[in-house]
Enzyme design. Structure first.
Site, PDB file in Angstrom:
ATOM      1  CD  GLU A  96      36.245  49.037  50.229  1.00 48.92           C
ATOM      2  OE1 GLU A  96      35.625  50.006  49.737  1.00 48.92           O
ATOM      3  OE2 GLU A  96      36.158  48.721  51.428  1.00 48.92           O
TER       4      GLU A  96
ATOM      5  CG  ASP B 270      29.608  56.782  46.694  1.00 50.35           C
ATOM      6  OD1 ASP B 270      29.936  56.044  47.630  1.00 50.35           O
ATOM      7  OD2 ASP B 270      29.424  56.381  45.531  1.00 50.35           O
TER       8      ASP B 270
END
Length: 275
Positions: free
Chosen positions: A56, A67
């Protein structure tokens, strides 16, 4: 393991190959531009050649609401040093050239895609040798432009489900995903955890029942032991924050691409331990 774009390894094919080998796939994440662009590319290549089946490639974003602190700080540093969206395609093309056997996915919040233009973004992904796109803040029923662009450019789609997702929502996500379904094992932001959410196995089972061909689990995996535990019931194990930590040296190690690659190799051993 290729699609219509010559030499592009599909994430779906990489996961399928791992499952056929009697194990789960290892999916590694790193952000572009951290700690700088050349080093981030070197680190991604290290992951791709040290046991990751799928990589990724993260787009640094100024408001990374999903995040955890490590990835958010890395993205902030990358942006402050001048990393721009165009660097994502540069990095992807470089990794594809250096490690053509690894499937590449770009992971990004939706705003940069919309700002670029969905079709233009898709075309640039395909040209860089990317298999598809992970869109954590885009839901299938609001993704009509992306669904069309991904079909037009032969790209895979990865959408997310969470423990709070209804069975109807999971079924919709399974139908819309063509690479794999990303199962967020816990609620909240990403990041390492001492234990991975206990509902992960149940979420994987629900997602398979809803029709998903492949389900990969992320959010919280940081050790080979955790990777092995998840590999026992998931098609893929996704690791991000722990790899960023290894790259930064925040875990007390030397840091750098070699350290990130070494952790990827240990995680790969953990994934394979359940074969």
């Amino acid at each position: 393991m290729t699609g219509t774009t010559t030499g592009v390894v599909r994430a779906s094919a990489a996961v399928d190959a791992a499952v056929e080998d009697g194990r789960a796939a290892l999916v590694g994440y790193l952000p572009v531009g951290y700690p700088d662009l050349p080093t981030s590319i070197e680190a991604m290549v290290a992951l791709a050649t040290s046991g990751c089946d799928v990589l990724e490639i993260g787009v640094p974003y100024s408001d990374p609401v999903m995040d955890g602190p490590l990835i958010a700080a890395a993205a902030d540093q990358a942006l402050r040093q001048g990393t721009r969206l165009a660097d994502t395609f540069t990095a992807a093309a470089a990794v594809h050239e250096a490690a053509p056997g690894c499937a590449l996915l770009v992971m990004t919040y939706w705003n940069p895609v919309a700002r670029t233009g969905v079709d233009e973004f898709a075309a640039r992904l395909a040209a860089a040798g990317v298999s598809g796109l992970i869109t954590p803040d885009l839901i299938p029923d609001e993704a009509s432009e992306w669904l069309q662009a991904s079909e037009d450019h032969d790209l895979e789609r990865v959408f997310l489900v969470a423990p709070s997702s209804s069975d109807e929502r999971i079924a919709m996500t399974a139908r819309a995903s063509s690479g794999f379904v990303y199962a967020a094992s816990t609620m909240g932001v990403t990041g390492e955890r001492a234990t991975v959410g206990g509902g992960a196995a149940d979420l994987v089972a629900r997602t398979r029942t809803a029709g998903a061909d492949r389900v990969c689990v992320g959010l919280g995996v940081s050790t080979p032991e955790q990777a092995g535990d998840i590999a026992a019931f998931a098609d893929g194990v996704i690791v991000g924050s722990a790899l960023v930590r290894a790259l930064s040296g925040a875990d007390g190690g030397p840091g750098g691409p070699a350290a990130a690659g070494a952790l990827a190799a240990r995680l790969a051993e953990g994934v394979r331990s359940t074969r």
